[in-house]
Structures are given as structure tokens and as C-alpha cells.
Design a protein around this motif. Structure first.
Motif, PDB file in Angstrom:
ATOM      1  N   ILE A  25      11.783   1.020  -5.137  1.00 58.57           N
ATOM      2  CA  ILE A  25      12.878   1.417  -6.015  1.00 58.57           C
ATOM      3  C   ILE A  25      14.103   0.576  -5.644  1.00 58.57           C
ATOM      4  CG2 ILE A  25      11.979   3.750  -6.397  1.00 58.57           C
ATOM      5  CD1 ILE A  25      14.014   4.741  -4.283  1.00 58.57           C
ATOM      6  N   PRO A  26      15.113   0.536  -6.506  1.00 63.83           N
ATOM      7  CA  PRO A  26      16.290  -0.289  -6.196  1.00 63.83           C
ATOM      8  C   PRO A  26      16.898  -0.019  -4.817  1.00 63.83           C
ATOM      9  CG  PRO A  26      16.360   0.345  -8.489  1.00 63.83           C
ATOM     10  CD  PRO A  26      15.189   1.089  -7.873  1.00 63.83           C
ATOM     11  N   ALA A  27      16.884   1.210  -4.369  1.00 65.16           N
ATOM     12  CA  ALA A  27      17.448   1.536  -3.055  1.00 65.16           C
ATOM     13  C   ALA A  27      16.676   0.887  -1.908  1.00 65.16           C
ATOM     14  CB  ALA A  27      17.487   3.055  -2.866  1.00 65.16           C
ATOM     15  N   ASP A  28      15.471   0.390  -2.163  1.00 59.37           N
ATOM     16  CA  ASP A  28      14.655  -0.247  -1.123  1.00 59.37           C
ATOM     17  C   ASP A  28      14.989  -1.720  -0.900  1.00 59.37           C
ATOM     18  OD1 ASP A  28      13.052   2.042  -0.582  1.00 59.37           O
ATOM     19  OD2 ASP A  28      11.793   1.579  -2.322  1.00 59.37           O
ATOM     20  N   VAL A  41      14.580  -9.745  -6.401  1.00 58.09           N
ATOM     21  CA  VAL A  41      13.684  -8.639  -6.065  1.00 58.09           C
ATOM     22  C   VAL A  41      14.041  -7.409  -6.900  1.00 58.09           C
ATOM     23  CG1 VAL A  41      12.925  -7.079  -4.221  1.00 58.09           C
ATOM     24  CG2 VAL A  41      13.156  -9.533  -3.776  1.00 58.09           C
ATOM     25  N   LEU A  42      15.316  -7.167  -7.096  1.00 62.85           N
ATOM     26  CA  LEU A  42      15.741  -6.043  -7.931  1.00 62.85           C
ATOM     27  C   LEU A  42      15.203  -6.198  -9.349  1.00 62.85           C
ATOM     28  CD1 LEU A  42      17.425  -3.447  -7.918  1.00 62.85           C
ATOM     29  CD2 LEU A  42      19.401  -4.841  -8.555  1.00 62.85           C
ATOM     30  N   GLU A  43      15.230  -7.410  -9.870  1.00 62.11           N
ATOM     31  CA  GLU A  43      14.683  -7.666 -11.207  1.00 62.11           C
ATOM     32  C   GLU A  43      13.183  -7.385 -11.246  1.00 62.11           C
ATOM     33  OE1 GLU A  43      14.146 -11.379 -14.259  1.00 62.11           O
ATOM     34  OE2 GLU A  43      16.014 -11.267 -13.119  1.00 62.11           O
ATOM     35  N   THR A  78       5.854  -4.454  -6.637  1.00 58.60           N
ATOM     36  CA  THR A  78       6.498  -4.410  -5.325  1.00 58.60           C
ATOM     37  C   THR A  78       6.317  -3.015  -4.750  1.00 58.60           C
ATOM     38  OG1 THR A  78       8.141  -6.002  -6.110  1.00 58.60           O
ATOM     39  CG2 THR A  78       8.654  -4.823  -4.066  1.00 58.60           C
ATOM     40  N   TRP A  79       5.716  -2.946  -3.565  1.00 58.93           N
ATOM     41  CA  TRP A  79       5.439  -1.661  -2.923  1.00 58.93           C
ATOM     42  C   TRP A  79       6.047  -1.622  -1.538  1.00 58.93           C
ATOM     43  CZ3 TRP A  79       1.853  -4.841  -5.180  1.00 58.93           C
ATOM     44  CH2 TRP A  79       1.310  -4.398  -6.394  1.00 58.93           C
ATOM     45  N   VAL A  80       6.305  -0.404  -1.074  1.00 57.58           N
ATOM     46  CA  VAL A  80       6.730  -0.201   0.301  1.00 57.58           C
ATOM     47  C   VAL A  80       5.782   0.778   0.968  1.00 57.58           C
ATOM     48  CG1 VAL A  80       9.168  -0.739  -0.108  1.00 57.58           C
ATOM     49  CG2 VAL A  80       8.378   1.633  -0.291  1.00 57.58           C
ATOM     50  N   ALA A  81       5.634   0.606   2.285  1.00 53.16           N
ATOM     51  CA  ALA A  81       4.906   1.568   3.115  1.00 53.16           C
ATOM     52  C   ALA A  81       5.973   2.420   3.779  1.00 53.16           C
ATOM     53  CB  ALA A  81       4.063   0.849   4.163  1.00 53.16           C
ATOM     54  N   GLU A  82       5.814   3.737   3.666  1.00 49.07           N
ATOM     55  CA  GLU A  82       6.839   4.653   4.160  1.00 49.07           C
ATOM     56  C   GLU A  82       6.187   5.763   4.969  1.00 49.07           C
ATOM     57  OE1 GLU A  82      10.639   6.369   1.917  1.00 49.07           O
ATOM     58  OE2 GLU A  82       8.770   7.214   1.155  1.00 49.07           O
TER      59      GLU A  82
END
Length: 170
Positions: free
Chosen positions: A23-26, A57-59, A67-71
């Protein structure tokens, strides 16, 4: 990607690892991780010269599910970016203190699954001497091409290679 497509890995860790779309906050976290790594380290200035900026990246986050994050426990441990047009895993990085704990494998799995929805063959590029290369080979990736060593005004570093993987048969 719906929440039902997100997957959780709980192997040998007290905290569940979740893979989710960024998400944008990431974005700030993604760049903090990218500039903190030891292998294949690039500064913000070096990334910007390559066109890899927070805005870019925001775009991606706003326009593509790539685009994924591991959390775990609310902390972003790593990220991956897939480039569907090029059929490649464009980026996969994990915070150095969390390497070897499954985040990279989980992110790689997510990127592979996404790319294999539309591609029969996918690729990535990394140093053959890196820990990442070892991970990719354990996950079925094969070296296709060794790339020429480029000095680009600095001492020659480790040799890069193109790794490929083919979509598993159904």
C-alpha cells in the motif's frame, strides 16, 4: 488480489508471516529495506539514476497488483516486485536481520504465482555468489546465462547471471 489469495507461512516462527499487496504507506519501508541490504546494495541516489524512485514505486502500487510485502506483527520484513511486461521478478529484498526466516521464500512464491498466471517462463537477474542465488536455486531456478562482468568505473564485483524458471505442469 483479494484477501483470499494472501497466504500465511507459520513454519518455525512464533509470529505468522503474511504476504500482502503493498500500500502507499509501505513505500518508505520498501526503500528503507532496499537501501539496508548488504548484497546488491544501492543508495537512494543510485536507485534514482536507474529510475527507481519512491514516485515510481507508488505508481506501481496504484496501477498494478505487482508489489508485495512480507509482514509479521505489524513489521514489514521484505518486499517483492514482479514485472509482468518483462516476465521477471524485478526485485526481492529482505531486511538483513530477517534473512533466512522464510520471508524471501514466501515473497518469491507470491511473485512466481503472479507471473505464472500469464507467463510460461519467468526470469530474474542476480549475482551468482549471493545468498539470493542459493535461494533461487533451491526453489527450482536455473542459471541460463552468465553476464559479462561490468566495471562501470569501479572495481569488478561478483558476476551476475540470468536465472529462469518454467511454469510447472498442471
Amino acid at each position: 488480489m483479494s484477501a483470499g489469495n494472501s497466504w500465511v507461512l507459520e513454519r518455525q516462527r512464533p509470529q505468522a508471516l503474511q504476504i500482502r499487496l503493498a500500500i502507499p504507506a509501505d513505500v518508505a519501508r520498501i526503500f528503507a529495506i532496499r537501501t539496508a541490504v548488504c548484497e546488491n546494495h544501492l543508495s537512494m541516489q543510485q536507485l534514482a539514476k536507474l529510475g527507481i524512485t519512491e514516485q515510481a514505486v507508488l505508481e506501481l502500487i496504484h496501477t498494478q497488483d505487482c508489489t508485495w510485502v512480507a509482514e509479521a506483527a505489524g513489521c514489514v520484513l521484505g518486499f517483492a516486485i514482479a514485472d509482468h511486461a518483462e516476465a521477471c521478478v524485478f526485485a526481492l529484498f529482505v531486511k538483513p536481520q530477517h534473512e533466512g526466516q522464510g520471508a524471501g521464500s514466501a515473497l518469491l512464491h507470491q511473485a512466481e504465482q503472479s507471473l505464472f498466471q500469464t507467463q510460461a517462463h519467468i526470469w530474474l537477474e542476480t549475482s551468482i555468489d549471493s545468498r539470493a542465488a542459493q535461494l533461487y536455486q533451491r526453489r527450482g531456478w536455473q542459471i541460463e546465462t552468465l553476464l559479462p562482468i561490468s566495471t562501470e568505473g569501479r572495481s569488478a564485483g561478483p558476476q551476475d547471471a540470468v536465472f529462469v524458471k518454467h511454469r510447472p505442469a498442471a
